[in-house]
Motif scaffolding. Sequence first.
Motif, PDB file in Angstrom:
ATOM      1  N   THR A  95      88.130 -30.827  28.245  1.00  0.00           N
ATOM      2  CA  THR A  95      87.199 -30.609  27.035  1.00  0.00           C
ATOM      3  C   THR A  95      85.903 -30.351  27.399  1.00  0.00           C
ATOM      4  N   LEU A  96      85.355 -31.020  28.440  1.00  0.00           N
ATOM      5  CA  LEU A  96      83.997 -30.756  28.905  1.00  0.00           C
ATOM      6  C   LEU A  96      83.973 -29.289  29.435  1.00  0.00           C
ATOM      7  N   CYS A  97      84.739 -29.098  30.147  1.00  0.00           N
ATOM      8  CA  CYS A  97      84.944 -27.766  30.962  1.00  0.00           C
ATOM      9  C   CYS A  97      84.941 -26.515  29.777  1.00  0.00           C
ATOM     10  N   ALA A  98      85.595 -26.683  28.793  1.00  0.00           N
ATOM     11  CA  ALA A  98      85.704 -25.839  27.500  1.00  0.00           C
ATOM     12  C   ALA A  98      84.297 -25.858  27.015  1.00  0.00           C
ATOM     13  N   GLY A  99      83.728 -27.073  26.973  1.00  0.00           N
ATOM     14  CA  GLY A  99      82.327 -26.866  26.065  1.00  0.00           C
ATOM     15  C   GLY A  99      81.414 -26.230  27.031  1.00  0.00           C
ATOM     16  N   PHE A 100      81.501 -26.598  28.390  1.00  0.00           N
ATOM     17  CA  PHE A 100      80.563 -25.737  29.226  1.00  0.00           C
ATOM     18  C   PHE A 100      80.952 -24.228  29.095  1.00  0.00           C
ATOM     19  N   ALA A 101      82.183 -23.997  29.056  1.00  0.00           N
ATOM     20  CA  ALA A 101      82.292 -22.393  29.162  1.00  0.00           C
ATOM     21  C   ALA A 101      81.745 -22.111  27.699  1.00  0.00           C
ATOM     22  N   ALA A 102      82.021 -22.544  26.690  1.00  0.00           N
ATOM     23  CA  ALA A 102      81.564 -22.187  25.376  1.00  0.00           C
ATOM     24  C   ALA A 102      80.144 -22.142  25.241  1.00  0.00           C
ATOM     25  N   ALA A 103      79.451 -23.042  26.139  1.00  0.00           N
ATOM     26  CA  ALA A 103      77.935 -22.986  26.076  1.00  0.00           C
ATOM     27  C   ALA A 103      77.562 -21.627  26.852  1.00  0.00           C
ATOM     28  N   GLU A 104      78.137 -21.467  28.069  1.00  0.00           N
ATOM     29  CA  GLU A 104      77.901 -20.245  28.771  1.00  0.00           C
ATOM     30  C   GLU A 104      77.901 -19.051  27.909  1.00  0.00           C
ATOM     31  N   ASP A 105      79.087 -18.899  27.067  1.00  0.00           N
ATOM     32  CA  ASP A 105      79.515 -17.580  26.365  1.00  0.00           C
ATOM     33  C   ASP A 105      78.300 -17.548  25.293  1.00  0.00           C
ATOM     34  N   GLU A 106      77.611 -18.765  24.663  1.00  0.00           N
ATOM     35  CA  GLU A 106      76.695 -18.549  23.974  1.00  0.00           C
ATOM     36  C   GLU A 106      75.366 -18.005  24.398  1.00  0.00           C
ATOM     37  N   ASN A 107      75.353 -18.716  25.665  1.00  0.00           N
ATOM     38  CA  ASN A 107      74.041 -18.274  26.340  1.00  0.00           C
ATOM     39  C   ASN A 107      73.807 -16.948  26.742  1.00  0.00           C
ATOM     40  N   LEU A 108      75.101 -16.271  27.180  1.00  0.00           N
ATOM     41  CA  LEU A 108      75.321 -14.815  27.555  1.00  0.00           C
ATOM     42  C   LEU A 108      74.989 -14.073  26.300  1.00  0.00           C
ATOM     43  N   ASN A 109      75.563 -14.469  25.011  1.00  0.00           N
ATOM     44  CA  ASN A 109      75.386 -13.704  24.029  1.00  0.00           C
ATOM     45  C   ASN A 109      73.836 -13.584  23.649  1.00  0.00           C
ATOM     46  N   SER A 110      73.170 -14.668  23.711  1.00  0.00           N
ATOM     47  CA  SER A 110      71.793 -14.904  23.630  1.00  0.00           C
ATOM     48  C   SER A 110      71.009 -14.056  24.630  1.00  0.00           C
ATOM     49  N   ALA A 111      71.371 -13.834  25.775  1.00  0.00           N
ATOM     50  CA  ALA A 111      71.033 -13.000  26.838  1.00  0.00           C
ATOM     51  C   ALA A 111      70.880 -11.548  26.082  1.00  0.00           C
ATOM     52  N   LYS A 112      72.176 -11.113  25.792  1.00  0.00           N
ATOM     53  CA  LYS A 112      72.353  -9.750  25.161  1.00  0.00           C
ATOM     54  C   LYS A 112      71.241  -9.457  24.104  1.00  0.00           C
ATOM     55  N   GLY A 113      70.932 -10.392  23.167  1.00  0.00           N
ATOM     56  CA  GLY A 113      69.978 -10.380  22.205  1.00  0.00           C
ATOM     57  C   GLY A 113      68.492 -10.150  22.855  1.00  0.00           C
ATOM     58  N   LEU A 114      68.290 -11.012  23.677  1.00  0.00           N
ATOM     59  CA  LEU A 114      67.021 -10.936  24.250  1.00  0.00           C
ATOM     60  C   LEU A 114      66.762  -9.432  24.760  1.00  0.00           C
ATOM     61  N   LEU A 115      67.873  -9.162  25.662  1.00  0.00           N
ATOM     62  CA  LEU A 115      67.689  -7.853  26.389  1.00  0.00           C
ATOM     63  C   LEU A 115      67.498  -6.629  25.544  1.00  0.00           C
ATOM     64  N   ASP A 116      68.204  -6.632  24.398  1.00  0.00           N
ATOM     65  CA  ASP A 116      68.319  -5.769  23.083  1.00  0.00           C
ATOM     66  C   ASP A 116      67.087  -5.780  22.671  1.00  0.00           C
ATOM     67  N   PHE A 117      66.100  -6.808  22.478  1.00  0.00           N
ATOM     68  CA  PHE A 117      64.823  -7.054  21.852  1.00  0.00           C
ATOM     69  C   PHE A 117      63.902  -6.127  22.818  1.00  0.00           C
ATOM     70  N   GLN A 118      64.053  -6.194  24.007  1.00  0.00           N
ATOM     71  CA  GLN A 118      63.015  -5.643  24.936  1.00  0.00           C
ATOM     72  C   GLN A 118      63.454  -4.078  25.326  1.00  0.00           C
ATOM     73  N   TYR A 119      64.563  -3.706  25.282  1.00  0.00           N
ATOM     74  CA  TYR A 119      65.214  -2.463  26.035  1.00  0.00           C
ATOM     75  C   TYR A 119      66.060  -1.458  24.955  1.00  0.00           C
ATOM     76  N   LYS A 120      66.319  -1.984  23.711  1.00  0.00           N
ATOM     77  CA  LYS A 120      67.016  -1.089  22.915  1.00  0.00           C
ATOM     78  C   LYS A 120      65.894  -0.119  22.051  1.00  0.00           C
ATOM     79  N   SER A 121      66.549   0.889  21.829  1.00  0.00           N
ATOM     80  CA  SER A 121      65.489   1.989  21.163  1.00  0.00           C
ATOM     81  C   SER A 121      65.474   1.422  19.991  1.00  0.00           C
ATOM     82  N   LYS A 122      64.137   1.407  19.586  1.00  0.00           N
ATOM     83  CA  LYS A 122      63.482   0.882  18.364  1.00  0.00           C
ATOM     84  C   LYS A 122      63.419   2.042  17.009  1.00  0.00           C
ATOM     85  N   THR A 123      64.076   3.207  17.429  1.00  0.00           N
ATOM     86  CA  THR A 123      63.973   4.424  16.720  1.00  0.00           C
ATOM     87  C   THR A 123      65.242   4.610  16.235  1.00  0.00           C
TER      88      THR A 123
END
Length: 438
Positions: free
Chosen positions: A16-44
């Motif tokens: 259960t803990l491993c699954a929780g950690f894995a879910a947290a990592e997935d969530e953080n990686l999704n957050s990473a994509k959002g942060l990268l998109d904010f900086q590098y995705k074309s705004k036009t």
Amino acid sequence: MKKFIALLTALVMCLTLCAGFAAAEDENLNSAKGLLDFQYKSKTRGKLTATAEDYEVISQLMIDGVVYPITWTTDSDTIQIVPAEDGKYLVDVDETNPKELTYTLTATVTAPDGSTLDVSYERVVPAAVLEMSYADIVAAAYALDTDAAMTKAQRLFGVVTSIDTAWSDEYQNITVTIQVGDLADQKIQCFRLTGEGAKDLKEGDEITVEGILKNYKGTVEFDKGCVLVGFGEIVSQAAMLDAAYALEDGAAMSKPSVLKGVVKSIDTAWSDEYQNITVTIVCDGKEEQPIQCYRLTGEGAKDLAEGAEIAVFGTIKNYKGTIEFDKGCVIVPADSVASIKAVIAGYALETDAAMTSESTITGVINAIPTAWSDEYKNITVNMVVAGLEDYVIQCYRLSGEGADTLAEGDTITVTGLLKNYKGTVEFDKGCTLDAVVK
């Protein structure tokens, strides 16, 4: 039995803990994509981010207090990723790229557990323009994403259309807006402009400004630190000099160039037998980037002396470490430089391509392919600039006051769009006669 149940319970809790950690990592990686998109995705929307110059990208993200390292790759052999001094990465593009290049920039984010996420962005390197026209520079500035900036200083000539913030004796600067040429819908603000004469600026003044162009929350402007170069048009030759000094030993530029400079030395005296001379010139006061003019010919070449101001046309090369105009270079009238640059740009066009902004050229008519038509009120003439017979410009269906009486030998000034029509470099239909000297 109780011991077995206890072990089973512990195993379930671990899973259960491993699954929780894995879910947290997935969530953080999704957050990473959002942060990268904010900086590098074309705004036009629907438009790729243009990267004509080198730029930096981050090397890590901090999420919930944990470091997520980032590595970068591209799918182009001409674009390199190298470490930058501040711990970031530098995306090193080919700034002399002859044709527009679309590429994919990919960020790979690594989580503490080793899992990764790839995030990709389509980008484009525009075709290189060694000496951008004012219209090209303005277009590039208006193509910047919000809060993005060019990395190299640019120079623009325009008319002051408004004083946005009056001169400050305390801060020794002023903010004005200029209009470049007829680009009334693409004005440039000069934020906290400094320099001699800035204090007395007023609407209607024609000025040259140099600095870093950026898009500040939708306002396209010269950033703080921009300088008033002077009143009137003061053209910079820095881009051409830098490109010349970037040539490898034995390499030459793919198209001719024109430079204005002051004769620093007479390297080989005038030869009556060969009708040429070799001199070295310094352009824009850049003593560290002298240009030799090898076997220079043309009117006035015989009488050149140190300190003379001249303009030279030819092909620049690196000959065993000496940056020079190659044999065949020629002196041209200083007042023809702007026209010659337009001619060079026209001859650089590919077949059936056209310039995106108008050019103005002054030259001498050497042929009239199609006589004046009373029915259509136009004429087609060929002209030569500064005696450069190999670079004829056709003025197709030229109209305007005085066009009906044009003859060979007339000096004319024409404005219009240059194009390459099946190999003929011409002003397209709709070009206008601005002036004529019979």
